[in-house]
Design an enzyme around this catalytic site. Sequence first.
Site, mmCIF file in Angstrom:
data_model
loop_
_atom_site.group_PDB
_atom_site.id
_atom_site.type_symbol
_atom_site.label_atom_id
_atom_site.label_comp_id
_atom_site.label_asym_id
_atom_site.label_seq_id
_atom_site.Cartn_x
_atom_site.Cartn_y
_atom_site.Cartn_z
ATOM 1 N N ASP A 219 0.865 -1.173 0.000
ATOM 2 C CA ASP A 219 0.000 0.000 0.000
ATOM 3 C C ASP A 219 0.910 1.235 0.000
ATOM 4 O O ASP A 219 1.633 1.480 0.969
ATOM 5 C CB ASP A 219 -0.894 -0.030 1.246
ATOM 6 C CG ASP A 219 -1.918 1.096 1.274
ATOM 7 O OD1 ASP A 219 -1.714 2.106 0.581
ATOM 8 O OD2 ASP A 219 -2.918 0.966 2.016
ATOM 9 N N HIS A 220 0.850 2.000 -1.083
ATOM 10 C CA HIS A 220 1.769 3.134 -1.230
ATOM 11 C C HIS A 220 1.478 4.249 -0.233
ATOM 12 O O HIS A 220 2.282 5.186 -0.091
ATOM 13 C CB HIS A 220 1.702 3.690 -2.658
ATOM 14 C CG HIS A 220 3.043 3.992 -3.245
ATOM 15 N ND1 HIS A 220 4.010 4.706 -2.562
ATOM 16 C CD2 HIS A 220 3.604 3.684 -4.445
ATOM 17 C CE1 HIS A 220 5.085 4.834 -3.311
ATOM 18 N NE2 HIS A 220 4.871 4.212 -4.469
ATOM 19 N N ARG A 221 0.348 4.160 0.483
ATOM 20 C CA ARG A 221 0.055 5.179 1.486
ATOM 21 C C ARG A 221 0.882 4.994 2.750
ATOM 22 O O ARG A 221 1.129 5.962 3.482
ATOM 23 C CB ARG A 221 -1.438 5.135 1.844
ATOM 24 C CG ARG A 221 -2.364 5.509 0.712
ATOM 25 C CD ARG A 221 -3.813 5.301 1.108
ATOM 26 N NE ARG A 221 -4.099 3.882 1.380
ATOM 27 C CZ ARG A 221 -5.294 3.420 1.773
ATOM 28 N NH1 ARG A 221 -6.300 4.272 1.955
ATOM 29 N NH2 ARG A 221 -5.476 2.137 1.976
#
Length: 442
Positions: free
Chosen positions: A412-414
């Site tokens: 998850d790039h967040r």
Amino acid sequence: MPVVREFRLPDLGEGLTGAEVVRWMVEVGEVIAVDQPVVEVETAKAVVEVPCPYGGVVTARYGAEGEEIAVGAPLVTVAVASAGGAGDGVPAVPAAVAAVAEVERPLVGYGVLESKGGRRRRVGAAAPVAPVVPVAPVAVAAAPAAPAVPVVVPVISPLVRRLAREQGVDLTALAGSGPDGLIMRADVERAVAAKVAAPVTAAVTAAVAAPAGPDEVVPLRGLRKAVAEKLSRSHREIPAATCWVDADATELMALRRQLNASPGPKVSVLALLARICTVALARFPELNSSVTEDGSGIVRHSAVHLGFAAQGERGLVVPVVRDAHARSTEQLGSELGRLTESARAGSLTPAELTGGTFTLNNYGVFGVDGSTPILNHPEAAMLGVGRIVAKPWVHGGELAVREVTQLSFTFDHRVCDGGTAGGFLRFVADCVEQPGMLLRQL
């Protein structure tokens, strides 16, 4: 005077909203005991038998086999003898059953009663119960006399029974191939194959001559529906990215052979990979996390609850090894083996299928090299491992044949940037190539 108790479908855990009736285990008019299973249901997580907290005579059943029942909806009603004694037409039941008319019984496995200061409260998920309603005595036909020698069918698995029932196979006519004549799934499948193999030529001729039928629509329900909803939500909500690297697993496989040459439980490749993951997550804790429901924060999990993909009777499931970070390689192997066997038998509980914080996906067992898996929402990362296969590889400055695997990492790039994800994957690959590095972390 007997009273009727209404038993409703309880919350089977983890916020499930309903279940599908697989098969009824009691008939209307049948006398049941307290906590006797009355129905087998399939949730989005598992197939379970639901016990009834009342003992008496079953007066009604709600829901046909294959029908979806909502949590809190009625399942059965039971005529229970009053505390003063059994009413006319209601068979006498033990005193413990009669006491149900005055004291609510908990559903075994779904909550217990506690008392304090003369007041009771229920802890955990319990089935909602309708008020007691006095009714006229229920007339029950006399049951036929039981045979002197009951027929005992040597089969344990409810999944085998279900398959036999759906395919019209008489279990009493089968000779089991398992221990002590136990009937296995393969025995039922052979019986089904024998039934359909008779007039092959005529069937083929008819099929060629007949026009094609309409397309089949397979309803999404149970596990498949839950998987579809979870994957759709993950793909819709999580900005996922994937990176991958090839790794030389020759030394890791040599270590496994060395460990398994000594006395004690055998160590699987999956157990070694799981151990590598727990060490890597301790080094990169950002990846053992999840984004809050409203997207306003990131939850960093203090414990590693390691999920792993396993093929079961109901399809692909993800059992969870609790507190994987606190287990040794041998302990991880033991728990992975136990959960894998439960997945194959279709006996995983909802608690064993939820609560993961990170997933290990060994899709190499399917004979494939790589994949870009969808994250197991709400987790933030997943490590994928392809098959380990002999390939030409430059080792020590020379071309050699080595055991190579492809590692893919979806995140998850967040929760982190590519540098963190790449660092995690490179560390995992280094441990695969040089498993002695793990000694620094132990």
